[in-house]
Design an enzyme around this catalytic site. Structure first.
Site, short mmCIF file in Angstrom:
data_model
loop_
_atom_site.label_atom_id
_atom_site.label_comp_id
_atom_site.label_asym_id
_atom_site.label_seq_id
_atom_site.Cartn_x
_atom_site.Cartn_y
_atom_site.Cartn_z
N LYS A 48 -26.57 3.51 66.16
CA LYS A 48 -27.84 3.80 66.71
C LYS A 48 -28.29 4.91 67.81
CE LYS A 48 -31.73 0.83 64.94
NZ LYS A 48 -32.91 0.24 65.06
N GLU B 88 -43.87 -9.59 55.95
CA GLU B 88 -45.02 -9.72 55.88
C GLU B 88 -45.79 -10.96 55.56
OE1 GLU B 88 -44.24 -5.72 57.28
OE2 GLU B 88 -43.78 -6.84 55.77
N ARG C 176 -50.13 -5.24 54.23
CA ARG C 176 -49.36 -5.74 53.55
C ARG C 176 -48.98 -6.79 52.84
NH1 ARG C 176 -43.95 -2.41 55.01
NH2 ARG C 176 -43.67 -2.00 53.42
#
Length: 648
Positions: free
Chosen positions: A292, A378, A406
């Site tokens: 990253k 979730e 979700r």
């Protein structure tokens, strides 16, 4: 948007000799392979320059520059389908697919989105924004291609964090059982490869993906198929040898031909391996390792900070500071969480991979043994909280409104149905600005207030947010507090851990004729409007239980009630008021103002509220038209059409 529909823009101020010659991937494919590293350098620099002016997601895109080039170089996009999971990393993809000149409009009103969108480009084959959908969608596209007898490659690019979510594993499990051509690229940016190991693994990956290895592998299986014991032995040996040098056993067990890990910044290896894997059939998984923030030292040093950025100085990485009147609602939650945990050892906090975004960094450091980051899961976060609550622990689930969607079944079945003591701190309620419709918390009042046992609260400012969070925590049952993104009106915050009476609103301004019933952060706007028309203003606080006594009192003493909420009108707080008035046979006139029945795209929060008719001027205009219509009716004139939700 097709290639012919490409818009224009100001572009970057830098000089990009190679990049400027590429409008679409077909131009990229004309380059000789040895020019690709130079293109990657230019693309990375262009990305830094552009995002430094617009803000947006940076570190993830910097990490996939080479991977993006390799994929478009090898694949025949857009005929071949390329899907980006979540979409934070898709800026290089946008730049190479006809939108380079429009990057200056990134995440701005009428500009290009920060996420892939089917409406924006033929190259955006699937709209994303939420995690872990790419493999399932790609599998559907692969199934469609087979059914329609179309020969095309289908590739899903998914990060290591998103791969850990349940949806991804469900799709992997399904894919392994189907005879479909699907390539999953696992972008692993949570580990690094040392040079010698990387060189060996790159060589091995190219070998294992070569036509020679594939012929030997498949031919050997065919030849030995009549000798089950020997065939089983050969299979075990192959998996044992591969398992010694690569973490692919799980994917192989799921039915995928696993290749990797390889260096995701080595363009030669990437393109060669992708070309080899094009020759294979069935489910395949390529494991690439990336960094990253690659190529930009500030982002390499702190990829979390540079995941999502405001405009910054590209030379130093220093970001523009946002001016705010006080702490954000997220910070208010974080401070309350630490204070409440210090006062009650039963409190534990749960987040589905949003520690920083939900304001939990300080809590995680102070109470590490009472902090659970469950990853991008979730559904599990909510059921895990339910299990804790069953045995005397008091869980607080910190979750974005759009992500709680979700876990809706778990909210109903695992928490509310059993009336368990779980507190939900629901951040990003309402519009969220540049992240647009995928991340807006437009529906929580509607989907929460219909659930039995669940208390639903909407604070009007930062201080009330702290108090309602503690009210929810002290309530012995499921309770939800929803609050917006960013800072509030600058209210002074009490340090005490106080609660408010359950289900009671308050009158904040006394007026006549018109009463504004504000649910949540629109209270400040309601007070401004009330000064213009001498209206009463009620801070309702609770969507469920609704303060019916206060509503009845306002209905008895006013000619017009106007409800205000930053939630869709259908089924929201205004609907709750209407339902009560109808049941109580009240005949007062009402107007409900909230979010309209369409998705509001990325823009500034002020522009989004204006589009919804929830800014000061729009609300005032609706009330003035309603009062004018009443005056005409009283005078015997025909009644004109009255605007509802800012639209005729």
């Amino acid at each position: 948007m097709s290639e012919r529909q490409q818009g224009s823009g100001s572009g970057s101020t830098g000089t990009f000799r190679l990049l400027d010659s590429i409008e679409y991937p077909r131009d990229l494919r004309l380059l000789p392979p040895e020019r690709l590293p130079a293109l990657a350098e230019e693309l990375r620099r262009f990305l830094i320059e552009t995002v430094s002016r617009t803000g947006g997601h940076l570190a993830a895109g910097l990490g996939v520059v080479e991977l993006t080039i390799a994929l478009h170089y090898v694949l025949n996009t857009p005929e071949d389908r390329l899907l980006w999971d979540v979409g934070h990393q898709a800026y290089p993809h946008k730049i190479l697919t006809g939108r380079r000149e429009r990057m200056e409009s990134l995440r701005q009103r009428d500009g290009i989105s920060g996420f892939p969108r089917r409406e924006e480009s033929d190259y955006d084959t699937f709209g994303t924004g939420h995690s872990s959908t790419s493999i399932g969608a790609a599998l559907g596209m692969a199934a469609a291609a087979k059914r329609l007898k179309v020969k095309r490659d289908v590739v899903a690019v998914i990060g290591d964090a998103a791969m850990g979510a349940g949806m991804a594993f469900e799709a992997l499990n399904h894919a392994g059982a189907l005879d479909l051509d699907l390539l999953v690229v696992l972008n692993d940016n949570d580990m690094s490869i040392s040079d010698p190991v990387g060189a060996f693994r790159n060589h091995l990956a190219r070998l294992l993906s070569s036509k020679f290895y594939t012929r030997v592998r498949e031919g050997g299986k065919s030849a030995l198929s009549g000798l089950p014991h020997i065939s089983e032995l050969v299979g075990r040996w192959e998996e044992h040898m591969k398992g010694m040098v690569m973490p692919g056993t799980l994917f192989e067990e799921l039915g995928f031909n696993y290749i990797g890990p390889i260096d995701g910044h080595d363009l030669e290896t990437l393109t060669a391996t992708l070309q080899n894997m094009q020759m294979m059939h069935g489910p395949r998984l390529l494991h690439v390792v990336t960094q990253k923030g690659r190529g930009y030292k500030p982002a390499e040093g702190d990829p979390l900070v540079y995941h999502g950025v405001t405009p910054f100085d590209p030379a130093t990485g220093k970001m523009d500071k946002k001016s705010a009147s006080g702490p954000s609602y997220t910070e208010v939650f974080g401070r309350w969480l630490c204070d409440a945990a210090a006062a009650d050892p039963r409190l534990v906090a749960i987040t589905p991979a949003m520690c920083s975004g939900s304001g939990m960094v300080a809590y995680a450091k102070r109470f590490p043994d009472r902090y659970y980051d469950v990853g991008i899961a979730e559904q599990h976060a909510v059921t895990f909280a339910a299990g804790l609550a069953c045995d005397g622990v008091k869980p607080v689930v910190a979750i974005y409104s759009t992500f709680l969607q979700r876990a809706y079944d778990q909210l109903i079945h695992d928490v509310a149905l059993q009336n368990l003591d779980v507190t939900f701190a629901v951040d990003r309620a309402g519009q969220v600005g540049a992240d647009g419709a995928t991340h807006a918390g437009s529906f929580d009042l509607s989907y929460a207030r219909c659930i039995p046992n669940l208390v639903v609260m909407a604070p009007s400012d930062e201080n009330e947010c702290r108090k309602l969070l503690h009210t929810a925590y002290q309530y012995e049952g499921p309770a939800l507090v929803r609050y917006p993104r960013g800072a509030g009106c600058g209210a002074r915050i009490d340090e005490a851990l106080e609660t408010l009476p359950l289900g009671e609103g308050e009158i904040r301004r006394q007026g006549r004729r018109v009463a504004l019933l504000a649910f949540g952060s629109l209270l400040d706007t309601a007070l401004q409007v009330a000064e213009e028309v001498d209206a009463t203003v009620a801070n309702m606080r609770f969507v469920k239980p609704l303060d019916e006594t206060l509503v009845r009192r306002l209905a008895d003493s006013h000619e017009l009630l106007v409800t205000l909420e930053e939630n869709v009108l259908k089924g929201g707080a205004g609907s709750a008021v209407n339902e009560y008035l109808a049941a109580d046979r009240q005949r007062v006139r009402t107007i409900n103002l909230g979010l309209p029945d369409h998705f509001i795209e990325h823009a500034t929060p002020a522009e989004q509220l204006r589009e919804a008719g929830l800014d000061r001027e729009s609300i005032l205009a609706v009330i003035q038209r309603a009062l004018a219509a009443d005056a005409e009716l009283t005078a015997g004139e025909p009644v004109r059409e009255v605007s509802v939700n800012g639209q005729r």
